[in-house]
Design an enzyme around this catalytic site. Structure first.
Site, PDB file in Angstrom:
ATOM      1  N   ILE A  10      -3.622   4.184   1.869  1.00  0.00           N
ATOM      2  CA  ILE A  10      -4.103   4.351   3.152  1.00  0.00           C
ATOM      3  C   ILE A  10      -4.978   5.608   3.410  1.00  0.00           C
ATOM      4  O   ILE A  10      -5.667   5.754   4.642  1.00  0.00           O
ATOM      5  CB  ILE A  10      -2.878   4.598   3.794  1.00  0.00           C
ATOM      6  CG1 ILE A  10      -3.026   4.337   5.461  1.00  0.00           C
ATOM      7  CG2 ILE A  10      -2.044   5.890   3.831  1.00  0.00           C
ATOM      8  CD1 ILE A  10      -1.505   4.186   6.176  1.00  0.00           C
TER       9      ILE A  10
ATOM     10  N   TYR B  45       0.866  -1.246   0.050  1.00  0.00           N
ATOM     11  CA  TYR B  45      -0.053  -0.002  -0.022  1.00  0.00           C
ATOM     12  C   TYR B  45       0.839   1.361  -0.030  1.00  0.00           C
ATOM     13  O   TYR B  45       2.007   1.072   0.315  1.00  0.00           O
ATOM     14  CB  TYR B  45      -1.045   0.082   1.161  1.00  0.00           C
ATOM     15  CG  TYR B  45      -0.428   0.320   2.541  1.00  0.00           C
ATOM     16  CD1 TYR B  45       0.266  -0.797   3.370  1.00  0.00           C
ATOM     17  CD2 TYR B  45      -0.417   1.706   3.061  1.00  0.00           C
ATOM     18  CE1 TYR B  45       0.674  -0.478   4.526  1.00  0.00           C
ATOM     19  CE2 TYR B  45       0.447   1.904   4.261  1.00  0.00           C
ATOM     20  CZ  TYR B  45       0.853   0.811   4.898  1.00  0.00           C
ATOM     21  OH  TYR B  45       1.232   1.331   6.125  1.00  0.00           O
ATOM     22  N   CYS B  46       0.307   2.340  -0.316  1.00  0.00           N
ATOM     23  CA  CYS B  46       0.988   3.634  -0.247  1.00  0.00           C
ATOM     24  C   CYS B  46      -0.209   4.704   0.055  1.00  0.00           C
ATOM     25  O   CYS B  46      -1.054   4.316   0.665  1.00  0.00           O
ATOM     26  CB  CYS B  46       1.764   4.015  -1.603  1.00  0.00           C
ATOM     27  SG  CYS B  46       0.570   4.177  -3.089  1.00  0.00           S
ATOM     28  N   ALA B  47       0.139   5.922  -0.271  1.00  0.00           N
ATOM     29  CA  ALA B  47      -1.090   7.027  -0.014  1.00  0.00           C
ATOM     30  C   ALA B  47      -2.082   6.701  -0.578  1.00  0.00           C
ATOM     31  O   ALA B  47      -3.214   6.711  -0.046  1.00  0.00           O
ATOM     32  CB  ALA B  47      -0.479   8.358  -0.168  1.00  0.00           C
TER      33      ALA B  47
END
Lengths: 156, 74
Positions: A119, A90-92
């Site tokens: 996220i 995951y990332c932003a």
């Protein structure tokens, strides 16, 4: 003899029905983009969770149990990972982790998941910051006398 | 968001002060982000001229929502 044939046929029909029912059950796909609910189920199952944002972003808040491997470090880090073990990235907002997912998949990883919305849309538990946040400043008028828009960003 | 923010910065010049911080390498920005409880980037924090908090928006934001937040500033 006829009775044995009948019995075998009945067993085959039952097995077929079981397989059909199991195949119709909704579940987490084998790999690819997933949403919060599927991701939470994988987290609860103990999947390796990798946060590919920068360390500063990770420090502000991250999914509990995740490890921080900034995107540029993924090629070197993956050398030590089991390519058959599932991993959730995951990332932003899902872009960098999609890039990481494609990279891992191209390099032989067979069970790679990407948290599609990132996220910022995560509705599960979060570890919020690794340092005690500074006390909020009392309302201090801006030096310019104008209202202020702050933007906090990274190079990504 | 960068092209949108850059354009709006020009449109709101003299009305709203734009302060942009790269939290990867800006210690002052990191401190201010912590004061406002910022957890993710990009995050936009809207503060009135008297220092009171107005709004906070996170991630990719529709331009109309962004300009509504700017227009709500006092």
């Amino acid at each position: 003899m006829a009775q044995r044939k009948w019995l075998l046929g009945a067993v085959a029909i039952v097995l077929f029905a079981v397989v059909l029912v199991l195949a119709m059950q909704p579940g987490t796909p084998g790999a690819g983009d997933i949403g919060n609910a599927e991701a939470q189920a994988l987290v609860d199952d103990g999947i390796r969770v990798v946060d590919v944002r920068t360390s500063a972003e990770y420090g502000m808040g991250h999914i509990p149990g995740s490890e921080n491997v900034p995107l540029n470090d993924v090629p070197s880090a993956m050398a030590g990972w089991d390519k058959t073990a599932p991993v959730l990235l995951y990332c932003a907002s899902g872009d960098r982790s999609k890039t990481a997912m494609d990279y891992l998949t191209a390099n032989g990883f067979t069970q790679v998941y990407n948290l599609t919305a990132g996220i910022v849309a995560w509705d599960g538990d979060l570890v919020t910051g690794t340092e005690v946040a500074a006390a909020p400043a009392a309302d201090t008028p801006s030096a310019s006398g104008l209202p202020v828009l702050y933007e906090f960003y990274t190079d990504w | 968001m960068k092209p949108v923010v850059d354009r709006l910065k020009g449109e709101y010049e003299g009305k709203v002060e734009f302060k942009l911080y790269n939290v990867d390498n800006d210690a002052e920005g990191q401190e201010i982000a912590a004061q406002y409880g910022v957890q993710f980037v990009p995050t936009f924090v809207f503060v009135n001229a008297d220092g009171s908090f107005s709004n906070q928006l996170v991630g990719e934001i529709p331009e109309t929502q962004f300009t509504d937040a700017l227009n709500a500033l006092k």
